[in-house]
Design an enzyme around this catalytic site. Structure first.
Site, PDB file in Angstrom:
ATOM      1  N   CYS A   1     -10.052 -74.571  20.353  1.00  0.00           N
ATOM      2  CA  CYS A   1     -10.642 -75.629  19.522  1.00  0.00           C
ATOM      3  C   CYS A   1      -9.670 -75.970  18.395  1.00  0.00           C
ATOM      4  O   CYS A   1      -9.456 -77.135  18.055  1.00  0.00           O
ATOM      5  CB  CYS A   1     -11.955 -75.162  18.912  1.00  0.00           C
ATOM      6  SG  CYS A   1     -13.145 -74.496  20.070  1.00  0.00           S
TER       7      CYS A   1
ATOM      8  N   CYS B   1     -42.591 -73.632  20.707  1.00  0.00           N
ATOM      9  CA  CYS B   1     -43.765 -74.377  20.256  1.00  0.00           C
ATOM     10  C   CYS B   1     -44.467 -75.013  21.446  1.00  0.00           C
ATOM     11  O   CYS B   1     -45.684 -75.000  21.535  1.00  0.00           O
ATOM     12  CB  CYS B   1     -43.351 -75.471  19.265  1.00  0.00           C
ATOM     13  SG  CYS B   1     -43.836 -75.133  17.572  1.00  0.00           S
TER      14      CYS B   1
END
Lengths: 106, 262
Positions: free
Chosen positions: B77, B223
């Site tokens: 990177c 959730c």
């Protein structure tokens, strides 16, 4: 890869109480959990943490299965002289991690 | 929390939401609170200091990966982006961001994998793998303290609206919408836990319940499982749209990555 992080003051006054914080990357698998297929997941924990200050042991901790993953151990010691602190975590499956930190005492 | 109490409290939340004349008034900008404000003093202290924040273990791993060459192109990177502390500053505050090649918004995780497959010629990292979480945490850490600034233009507007619609849509066997808990009933309790406003300010974050670091998508899937809805795969368009809406909803709030939550 990061195995452990140790934080302590770089320098201190003689006789001062210093706080040392250590974090070890470890899953602390209890040995009581099972997989979805019902097989027991073998225990994999850190068993013992020790800290020596210029060769003298200043902190020792026994760890047990109920302790959380990535255990944070913080403790205090008295800054007596300049030198090195050596930290060692020893656990199941041959797990051993050693960290060295130095401190300057004036 | 036993399943039974959980279901009962969810049902209560649903009932009270109905009484409160269901349609979710959005939380006024000035009244928004990070989940941080609802935590105990001890957990806040754990997040505040790098020495005690377990998320830093991933951030440090991410730094190693950032500089490690990978893939057929043999590049790291850092070979393109240089020092992340400068080049990645504020980047996470803008994600999910629109990607022209995919013609839709992509999450930070997807962006990293696009870079891996496109530039590094490496295999994409699996969602929730240690490596992807570490890289994401390292990149997002560079935006700590900066305000979330999601750019919404004509191209990304439809995706924001799709996310908004998902947030307000009742779904699952419990027939609950995100908004019923997080807009209408935040600050109250669902069983033992305080319902937060659901601002994704600190992802990827260390959740004590998980005993590890996890992404926003992992939290959303939690959730959705809780309301017994169908759970989309990691990286699914529905999840990224919802992520975009939530980040837009938290615009101006400060990034806390790596946050700690109970």
């Amino acid at each position: 890869m990061a195995r452990a992080v140790v934080t302590l003051p770089a320098q201190a006054k003689r006789g001062e109480i210093i706080e040392i914080k250590t974090l070890a990357a470890h899953p602390m698998e209890t040995g009581f959990r099972r997989t979805q297929l019902g097989e027991l997941i073998p225990r994999d924990i850190i068993r013992r943490f020790t800290c020596t200050y210029n060769g003298t042991e200043v902190c020792r901790v026994d760890l047990h299965p109920a302790m959380s993953a990535n255990p944070l151990i913080a403790f205090t010691t008295v800054a007596t002289e300049s030198g090195t602190l050596s930290f060692q975590w020893v656990g199941d499956n041959g797990y051993t991690v050693t960290e060295i930190a130095s401190i300057r005492v004036e | 929390m036993s399943l039974r109490t959980g279901v009962r409290s969810l049902a209560w939340a649903a009932a009270s939401a109905l009484l409160a004349n269901a349609w979710a008034a959005e939380i006024p900008l000035g009244e928004r609170r990070s989940g941080y404000d609802l935590m105990s003093r001890e957990t806040r202290a754990m997040q505040d200091e790098d020495a005690t924040n377990p998320g830093m273990l991933w951030v440090l791993d991410g730094e190693t990966l950032w500089n490690r060459k990978s893939g057929a192109a043999g590049r790291a990177c850092a070979d393109c982006h240089g020092d992340a502390r400068a080049s990645m500053k504020g980047v996470a505050a803008r994600y999910p961001a629109f990607d022209s090649s995919r013609a839709r918004p992509v999450s930070l995780e997807q962006r990293i994998n696009l870079c891996r497959t496109g530039r590094q010629k490496a295999a994409p990292l699996a969602y929730e793998s240690k490596e992807l979480l570490a890289l994401t945490a390292y990149v997002a850490r560079q935006s700590r303290g900066l305000p979330i600034s999601i750019l919404i233009d004509a191209r990304s507007k439809p995706f924001l609206e799709a996310g908004r619609e998902a947030f307000h849509r009742r779904q699952g066997q419990l027939n609950l919408a995100c908004a019923q808990c997080h807009d209408d009933n935040w600050g109250k309790r669902l069983a033992g836990s305080v319902i937060p406003q659901a601002h994704p300010t600190g992802y990827p974050l260390y959740r004590l319940e998980w005993q590890g670091l996890g992404s926003l998508e992992r939290r959303l899937r939690n959730c959705l499982t809780g309301i017994r809805a169908q759970v989309p795969d990691f990286g699914a368009a529905e999840l990224v749209d919802l992520e975009l809406f939530l980040m837009w909803r938290a615009r101006g709030m400060k990034i806390e990555t790596p946050a700690v939550r109970p």
